[in-house]
Design a protein around this motif. Structure first.
Motif, PDB file in Angstrom:
ATOM      1  N   UNK A  33     -27.407 -20.745  20.273  1.00  0.00           N
ATOM      2  CA  UNK A  33     -28.438 -19.916  20.844  1.00  0.00           C
ATOM      3  C   UNK A  33     -27.852 -19.168  22.043  1.00  0.00           C
ATOM      4  N   UNK A  34     -28.219 -17.917  22.160  1.00  0.00           N
ATOM      5  CA  UNK A  34     -27.775 -17.107  23.287  1.00  0.00           C
ATOM      6  C   UNK A  34     -28.976 -16.855  24.176  1.00  0.00           C
ATOM      7  N   UNK A  35     -28.839 -17.186  25.432  1.00  0.00           N
ATOM      8  CA  UNK A  35     -29.925 -17.034  26.388  1.00  0.00           C
ATOM      9  C   UNK A  35     -29.644 -15.870  27.320  1.00  0.00           C
ATOM     10  N   UNK A  36     -30.702 -15.411  27.989  1.00  0.00           N
ATOM     11  CA  UNK A  36     -30.525 -14.359  28.973  1.00  0.00           C
ATOM     12  C   UNK A  36     -30.964 -13.013  28.445  1.00  0.00           C
ATOM     13  N   UNK A  37     -30.981 -12.067  29.351  1.00  0.00           N
ATOM     14  CA  UNK A  37     -31.389 -10.708  29.032  1.00  0.00           C
ATOM     15  C   UNK A  37     -30.225  -9.938  28.409  1.00  0.00           C
ATOM     16  N   UNK A  56     -14.457 -12.783  25.360  1.00  0.00           N
ATOM     17  CA  UNK A  56     -13.291 -12.441  26.170  1.00  0.00           C
ATOM     18  C   UNK A  56     -12.205 -13.487  25.931  1.00  0.00           C
ATOM     19  N   UNK A  57     -10.962 -13.078  26.186  1.00  0.00           N
ATOM     20  CA  UNK A  57      -9.812 -13.953  25.994  1.00  0.00           C
ATOM     21  C   UNK A  57      -9.135 -14.146  27.349  1.00  0.00           C
ATOM     22  N   UNK A  86     -15.280 -18.943  23.598  1.00  0.00           N
ATOM     23  CA  UNK A  86     -16.259 -19.026  22.518  1.00  0.00           C
ATOM     24  C   UNK A  86     -17.654 -19.374  23.018  1.00  0.00           C
ATOM     25  N   UNK A  87     -17.756 -19.994  24.187  1.00  0.00           N
ATOM     26  CA  UNK A  87     -19.065 -20.387  24.705  1.00  0.00           C
ATOM     27  C   UNK A  87     -19.741 -19.283  25.521  1.00  0.00           C
ATOM     28  N   UNK A  88     -19.126 -18.099  25.629  1.00  0.00           N
ATOM     29  CA  UNK A  88     -19.701 -17.002  26.412  1.00  0.00           C
ATOM     30  C   UNK A  88     -19.698 -15.683  25.626  1.00  0.00           C
TER      31      UNK A  88
END
Length: 88
Positions: free
Chosen positions: A1-5, A69-70, A79-81
């Protein structure tokens, strides 16, 4: 799940334009432009900017992809962002 605007909206979208076969121009809603060189691998696309961290794009449908990003220090994708991009 991705949270935030969302970072951008369809009212103020990001524009991606092909530049030849191996590059694209990324136009941000604020008017900034970044030219990325592209390389494909394992069904993914690596985006290399002129300086700074590269990105990995993973398409999830014809109209949506995630970018990660790498890290410059170890070359690992964050992978978590992810950032989600959807065609308007």
């Amino acid at each position: 799940m991705i949270n935030g605007e969302p970072l951008v909206t369809c009212d103020r979208p990001v524009q991606l334009l092909a530049v030849g076969n191996n590059a694209l121009s990324y136009f941000a809603p604020n008017g900034n432009e970044i030219l990325f060189e592209l390389t494909t691998f394992s069904g993914r696309t690596a985006w290399f900017p002129p300086a700074g961290e590269s990105l990995v794009a993973v398409w999830t449908s014809p109209d949506e992809f995630y970018s990660y990003s790498v890290a410059l220090t170890n070359g690992r994708a964050r992978w978590d962002e992810p950032h989600v991009y959807r065609r308007c």
